[in-house]
Design a protein around this motif. Structure first.
Motif, PDB file in Angstrom:
ATOM      1  N   VAL A   1     -16.216 -19.587   7.403  1.00  0.00           N
ATOM      2  CA  VAL A   1     -17.032 -20.382   6.487  1.00  0.00           C
ATOM      3  C   VAL A   1     -17.566 -19.509   5.363  1.00  0.00           C
ATOM      4  O   VAL A   1     -17.667 -18.284   5.493  1.00  0.00           O
ATOM      5  CB  VAL A   1     -18.206 -21.074   7.217  1.00  0.00           C
ATOM      6  CG1 VAL A   1     -17.692 -21.967   8.336  1.00  0.00           C
ATOM      7  CG2 VAL A   1     -19.201 -20.054   7.758  1.00  0.00           C
ATOM      8  N   ASN A   2     -17.909 -20.155   4.249  1.00  0.00           N
ATOM      9  CA  ASN A   2     -18.520 -19.443   3.135  1.00  0.00           C
ATOM     10  C   ASN A   2     -20.038 -19.438   3.292  1.00  0.00           C
ATOM     11  O   ASN A   2     -20.571 -19.896   4.311  1.00  0.00           O
ATOM     12  CB  ASN A   2     -18.078 -20.051   1.804  1.00  0.00           C
ATOM     13  CG  ASN A   2     -18.437 -21.539   1.693  1.00  0.00           C
ATOM     14  OD1 ASN A   2     -19.339 -22.038   2.375  1.00  0.00           O
ATOM     15  ND2 ASN A   2     -17.719 -22.258   0.833  1.00  0.00           N
ATOM     16  N   ALA A   3     -20.738 -18.936   2.280  1.00  0.00           N
ATOM     17  CA  ALA A   3     -22.197 -18.834   2.363  1.00  0.00           C
ATOM     18  C   ALA A   3     -22.871 -20.197   2.448  1.00  0.00           C
ATOM     19  O   ALA A   3     -24.024 -20.295   2.893  1.00  0.00           O
ATOM     20  CB  ALA A   3     -22.728 -18.049   1.167  1.00  0.00           C
ATOM     21  N   LYS A   4     -22.165 -21.242   2.054  1.00  0.00           N
ATOM     22  CA  LYS A   4     -22.710 -22.592   2.170  1.00  0.00           C
ATOM     23  C   LYS A   4     -22.467 -23.185   3.560  1.00  0.00           C
ATOM     24  O   LYS A   4     -22.900 -24.307   3.836  1.00  0.00           O
ATOM     25  CB  LYS A   4     -22.083 -23.502   1.113  1.00  0.00           C
ATOM     26  CG  LYS A   4     -22.412 -23.126  -0.317  1.00  0.00           C
ATOM     27  CD  LYS A   4     -21.723 -24.090  -1.286  1.00  0.00           C
ATOM     28  CE  LYS A   4     -22.001 -23.721  -2.727  1.00  0.00           C
ATOM     29  NZ  LYS A   4     -21.309 -24.651  -3.675  1.00  0.00           N
ATOM     30  N   GLY A   5     -21.744 -22.447   4.397  1.00  0.00           N
ATOM     31  CA  GLY A   5     -21.415 -22.954   5.710  1.00  0.00           C
ATOM     32  C   GLY A   5     -20.233 -23.897   5.706  1.00  0.00           C
ATOM     33  O   GLY A   5     -20.012 -24.625   6.673  1.00  0.00           O
TER      34      GLY A   5
ATOM     35  N   VAL B   1     -16.093 -24.806   5.614  1.00  0.00           N
ATOM     36  CA  VAL B   1     -14.851 -24.247   6.126  1.00  0.00           C
ATOM     37  C   VAL B   1     -13.947 -23.803   4.980  1.00  0.00           C
ATOM     38  O   VAL B   1     -13.621 -24.591   4.087  1.00  0.00           O
ATOM     39  CB  VAL B   1     -14.104 -25.280   6.990  1.00  0.00           C
ATOM     40  CG1 VAL B   1     -12.725 -24.748   7.394  1.00  0.00           C
ATOM     41  CG2 VAL B   1     -14.912 -25.625   8.233  1.00  0.00           C
ATOM     42  N   VAL B   2     -13.533 -22.533   5.038  1.00  0.00           N
ATOM     43  CA  VAL B   2     -12.540 -22.024   4.087  1.00  0.00           C
ATOM     44  C   VAL B   2     -11.307 -21.497   4.804  1.00  0.00           C
ATOM     45  O   VAL B   2     -10.305 -21.172   4.165  1.00  0.00           O
ATOM     46  CB  VAL B   2     -13.127 -20.916   3.176  1.00  0.00           C
ATOM     47  CG1 VAL B   2     -14.251 -21.462   2.314  1.00  0.00           C
ATOM     48  CG2 VAL B   2     -13.586 -19.714   3.997  1.00  0.00           C
ATOM     49  N   GLY B   3     -11.379 -21.402   6.133  1.00  0.00           N
ATOM     50  CA  GLY B   3     -10.230 -20.885   6.860  1.00  0.00           C
ATOM     51  C   GLY B   3     -10.398 -21.000   8.358  1.00  0.00           C
ATOM     52  O   GLY B   3     -11.421 -21.485   8.870  1.00  0.00           O
ATOM     53  N   LEU B   4      -9.380 -20.527   9.066  1.00  0.00           N
ATOM     54  CA  LEU B   4      -9.315 -20.610  10.523  1.00  0.00           C
ATOM     55  C   LEU B   4      -8.674 -19.330  11.048  1.00  0.00           C
ATOM     56  O   LEU B   4      -7.506 -19.052  10.792  1.00  0.00           O
ATOM     57  CB  LEU B   4      -8.465 -21.831  10.920  1.00  0.00           C
ATOM     58  CG  LEU B   4      -8.120 -22.040  12.386  1.00  0.00           C
ATOM     59  CD1 LEU B   4      -9.381 -22.281  13.203  1.00  0.00           C
ATOM     60  CD2 LEU B   4      -7.167 -23.230  12.531  1.00  0.00           C
ATOM     61  N   ILE B   5      -9.461 -18.517  11.761  1.00  0.00           N
ATOM     62  CA  ILE B   5      -8.958 -17.260  12.325  1.00  0.00           C
ATOM     63  C   ILE B   5      -7.808 -17.539  13.295  1.00  0.00           C
ATOM     64  O   ILE B   5      -7.896 -18.435  14.131  1.00  0.00           O
ATOM     65  CB  ILE B   5     -10.078 -16.514  13.082  1.00  0.00           C
ATOM     66  CG1 ILE B   5     -11.140 -15.991  12.118  1.00  0.00           C
ATOM     67  CG2 ILE B   5      -9.505 -15.372  13.928  1.00  0.00           C
ATOM     68  CD1 ILE B   5     -10.726 -14.812  11.280  1.00  0.00           C
TER      69      ILE B   5
END
Length: 694
Positions: free
Chosen positions: A634-638, A640-644
Motif C-alpha cells: 500500500v501507499n501512504a494513503k493506505g 493498494v498498489v501491489g501484491l507481494i
C-alpha cells in the motif's frame, strides 16, 4: 517466497527462539504493529502513520492457515492473496473434469463461488503484553522440564481464557525477543472461505522454477476469495481501497503481512549449526523429494494434477535454502555476525550490573545445545517430524492417537497443539473432506519408510516393527489400502470415541508414538528450554544495550515493513524497478513460447487489446521473507498498489541479515491486475468491485 511450514517442519528442526534485532537502519525491519518506528519514518520519509491508519491496515490484513498472507479488498468480504498461496485450495477443489490450478477459475455470481476445504483465515484484532504473567509462572531455579511445563501451562491458560470458539475468536500467546516478551494476539477467525477468481497457473507462475526468485519477472500471481458468515458475505469494517494511479519509482510503500521466520540474531554457534548440519541435511531431503515427485508427476496428467502443488513447494523450498546456505557460506556475512556478537559480549562483560546474571554464560549454553541438536537431528526429523511416515493419512492417525491421549490431561501437561483454545482449528483440519490420493500417499510413504530403514539400519528393532517383515513398498501399500481414515465419519467417530488400533495406520501411529514423544521431550528439555532461557537473558542484555525500540525476529504473526520502489544494479547493469506487459510477450518469444514460458491461449488472443506499457511486476526495498507471500503493498494513503509474491535471488540472505543494496521484494503491480481482469478475463465485475465502482 512461499512459506511451506509443513515441509520445512517435517524436514528438520533448524531454528528456535531468537533475540532482538540490532538497531534498524535504512528500510530494515519487520515491525510489530504496536511498535512501529514512527520517528524513523518521519525523519527519512516525512511520513508518520497515525494510530487510526495502523489500526485500519492491521484489521484489513489476514493470515492464511496454509502459510501465507492476504487482505480484505472490498466491502463484501473479498480477500486478495497470491495464486501460489491459494494453490493448495485450488488443487483440493479441482476434479477430473476441472483442473482449477492449471486452468484458473472465475465465479461471476455468488452461487458459483466454491467453498474451500479446511481453509482458515485469521484477522488480528488486538495485542496485549502478557510478559509479566508468563514469567511469573516460572519460578526461579526450576529444572528445565518443570520450567517448560509451568510456562506452557500459563500460556495454555491465557489462550483458553481469551478464545471463544462460538464467536470465532482465536487467541495465541506469541513468544517475542526469544522470551524477552510474550504478547497475547486475539484474532477473528473465519472458516467459511469461498473461491472467487484465479488465473491459469501458466501466467500466475510464468517462468516456473527457472525464473523463481529471479528478476525481471512477469507473473500474475494473484487469487481472490470471499469470506462468509452465516451463509452471507461479510461486510468488513476495514478493507483496502485500490489506488487509481498505482506506484511510481522512488515512492514509499508499506507491506502488511506475516513473515514466517528469521534468524537474524542467532548466535554464531547456531549459524554454524545451520551451515554445517541443519541446512545440508534439509537440502538432502528436499533434493530426494524433488526427484521422487518430479518423476512421478511427469508420468501422467492425473499424477501432475495430484502432485504438482507438493512439487512446487519442494522446489521453492530447495531454491530458498540454496540461497540461505549461500549466505551462511559467505565469509563476509559470517564476519558481520561475529562482529555483532562480539559487540554484545563486550557490553555484557563491561556492564554486569545492567544485565541478567546468566547473560555471560548464555552463549555457552546455546553452543552446547547445538552439539546435542547435531546428535538428535535425524531421530527428531524422522520420528517426531514425521519424515519417516510422509503421508497425510499418517498425520491424521497421529492426530487421533495423540488427541485420545492428551484430551484428559490438565492444560499445562498437554502438547501445545492440543490446547483447548486450538481444538476448533484442529477439528476443522481433521474433518476436512479434501481428496486424498492413494497413489500419492503410497509413493511418499514408501519413500519415508525407505528413509527410515536406510538411516537406522534394516536390523534396528523399531524399523523391523514398523516394516512388519515386508519391504517399504509392500508395507506402505498395506497401510494405505487398509486404513479407513480416508472417510471423514470414521475420523469423527475415533475423535469422539478414541483411536481404533484395529486400523493399520492407527496401529502404526501408536507404535511410533512412544519413541517420537521421547525424542521430542529430549529436545524440549535438553535444548529448547535451556536455550530459551539463555536467549531471554541475551535479549534483556540487548535491551539494556540498544533499548526496546527494535523489532523481533519473524514469528508468522502480523508485521509492518516499508521501503521504496527502487531498482538496483546487477553485474554492472541497471535493473529497472518495473517490468511491463510488453516485456511478458518478449520474454515468452525469447524462450520460443515453450514451457514454462508458454502463454495461455487467451493471453495470445487478447494481446492486441492490452496496453502493453502497463506495469506488470515491480521491486521495492521492503524487508520481507517467506510468509509475506500474498501481503498487500500500500501507499501512504493506505491504498493498494501491489501484491507481494516473491523476492529476488539476492533477498534469500534476509533470513540472517538485511541489505537493501540489491535485495528486493517482488510484487504484482495493481495496474496489471486490473488490466488483465478487464481485457483478458472479461472479469469487469471483479475489477469494478476492487475499484469501488459497484
Amino acid at each position: 517466497m512461499r512459506f511451506r511450514a509443513r515441509i520445512l517442519a517435517a524436514a528438520v528442526a533448524v531454528t528456535g527462539f531468537t533475540m532482538t534485532s540490532p538497531p534498524a537502519s535504512a528500510d530494515e525491519g519487520m515491525w510489530l504493529f504496536n511498535n512501529v518506528p514512527k520517528k524513523l519514518l518521519k525523519e527519512k520519509y516525512n511520513f508518520e502513520p497515525t494510530d487510526a491508519w495502523l489500526d485500519h491496515l492491521q484489521k484489513a490484513s489476514v493470515r492464511f492457515n496454509s502459510g501465507g498472507s492476504g487482505s480484505f479488498v472490498s466491502a463484501t468480504g473479498l480477500v486478495m492473496t497470491n495464486h501460489h498461496v491459494g494453490a493448495d485450495d485450488l488443487q483440493k477443489l479441482s476434479t477430473k473434469e476441472k483442473d482449477y490450478l492449471k486452468e484458473g477459475f472465475q465465479a461471476k455470481t455468488a452461487a458459483e463461488e466454491i467453498k474451500c476445504k479446511a481453509l482458515e483465515l485469521n484477522c488480528l484484532q488486538s495485542i496485549k503484553d502478557v510478559t509479566a504473567e508468563v514469567n511469573a509462572a516460572v519460578k526461579e531455579g526450576l529444572p528445565p522440564a518443570e520450567a517448560f511445563k509451568a510456562r506452557q501451562g500459563k500460556i495454555a491458560e491465557l489462550e483458553k481464557a481469551n478464545a471463544d470458539e462460538a464467536k470465532g475468536v482465536r487467541a495465541d500467546v506469541v513468544t517475542l525477543y526469544a522470551g524477552g516478551a510474550y504478547h497475547l494476539y486475539t484474532y477473528k477467525k473465519y472458516t467459511d472461505i469461498r473461491l472467487v477468481f484465479a488465473p491459469e497457473k501458466a501466467i500466475a507462475f510464468f517462468g516456473g522454477d527457472p525464473d523463481n526468485f529471479e528478476y525481471p519477472r512477469y507473473d500474475l500471481d494473484m487469487c481472490f476469495f470471499r469470506v462468509y458468515e452465516d451463509g452471507k458475505p461479510i461486510k468488513p469494517e476495514h478493507y483496502l481501497k485500490w489506488s487509481e494511479a498505482g506506484s511510481k519509482d522512488g515512492e514509499l510503500t508499506f507491506v502488511s503481512g506475516h513473515p514466517g521466520r528469521t534468524n537474524r540474531q542467532n548466535t554464531v554457534a547456531e549459524l554454524e549449526y545451520l551451515r554445517d548440519t541443519g541446512y545440508p541435511y534439509l537440502m538432502q531431503r528436499l533434493n530426494r523429494l524433488e526427484v521422487l515427485l518430479g518423476a512421478w508427476v511427469a508420468r501422467s496428467e492425473a499424477n501432475r494434477q495430484e502432485g504438482e502443488d507438493d512439487l512446487f513447494g519442494i522446489q521453492n523450498s530447495r531454491k530458498a535454502r540454496i540461497g540461505g546456505l549461500g549466505g551462511l557460506l559467505d565469509p563476509q556475512i559470517m564476519a558481520r555476525k561475529a562482529a555483532e556478537e562480539k559487540r554484545l559480549r563486550d557490553f555484557i562483560a563491561a556492564n554486569a550490573d545492567k544485565v541478567p546474571a546468566d547473560a555471560a554464560k548464555a552463549f555457552d549454553v546455546i553452543a552446547a545445545g547445538q552439539k546435542k541438536r547435531v546428535e538428535y537431528i535425524k531421530e527428531m526429523t524422522l520420528l517426531e517430524g514425521g519424515a519417516a511416515f510422509n503421508s497425510h493419512l499418517f498425520s491424521l492417525a497421529r492426530t487421533l492417537v495423540r488427541y485420545t491421549d492428551e484430551k484428559g490431561k490438565p492444560a499445562g501437561e498437554r502438547l501445545p497443539e492440543f490446547g483447548e483454545a486450538r481444538l476448533g482449528s484442529l477439528k476443522q483440519q481433521l474433518f476436512s473432506d479434501e481428496p486424498i490420493s492413494n497413489d500419492l500417499e503410497l509413493l511418499k510413504l514408501a519413500d519415508g519408510l525407505t528413509l527410515l530403514a536406510t538411516t537406522f539400519g534394516a536390523d534396528h528393532e523399531l524399523v523391523k516393527q514398523v516394516l512388519a517383515g515386508k519391504s517399504p513398498r509392500e508395507r506402505a501399500y498395506d497401510l494405505v489400502s487398509g486404513t479407513k481414515l480416508k472417510d471423514v465419519p470414521v475420523r469423527k467417530a475415533m475423535f469422539e470415541g478414541g483411536a481404533d488400533a484395529a486400523d493399520p495406520m492407527i496401529a502404526l501411529a501408536k507404535l511410533v508414538d512412544g519413541p517420537a514423544r521421547a525424542i521430542r521431550k529430549k529436545v524440549e528439555t535438553e535444548i529448547d528450554e535451556p536455550r530459551r532461557q539463555a536467549y531471554s537473558a541475551l535479549a534483556k542484555a540487548r535491551f539494556a544495550m540498544d533499548g526496546t525500540g527494535n523489532y523481533p525476529d519473524a514469528t508468522f504473526t502480523l508485521r509492518l515493513a516499508f521501503g521504496q520502489v527502487k531498482g538496483y544494479k546487477e553485474d554492472g547493469k541497471d535493473v529497472p524497478p518495473f517490468t511491463t506487459m510488453a516485456g511478458l510477450y518478449e520474454r515468452s518469444k525469447q524462450q520460443e513460447n515453450k514451457y514454462p514460458f508458454e502463454l495461455p491461449k487467451r493471453w495470445e488472443d487478447k494481446k492486441s487489446a492490452l496496453d502493453l506499457k502497463t506495469p506488470f511486476n515491480f521491486v521495492s526495498t521492503a524487508d520481507i521473507i517467506g510468509g509475506n507471500s500474498g501481503s498487500p503493498v500500500v501507499n501512504a494513503k493506505g491504498e493498494v498498489v501491489g501484491l507481494i509474491f516473491d523476492g529476488n535471488i539476492q533477498s534469500l540472505v534476509l533470513d540472517f541479515v538485511y541489505d537493501q543494496t540489491v535485495a528486493r521484494a517482488v510484487s504484482v503491480d495493481s495496474r496489471a491486475m486490473i488490466e488483465a481482469m478487464r481485457k483478458v478475463y472479461d472479469a469487469t465485475w471483479l475489477a469494478d468491485e476492487l475499484q469501488g465502482k459497484k
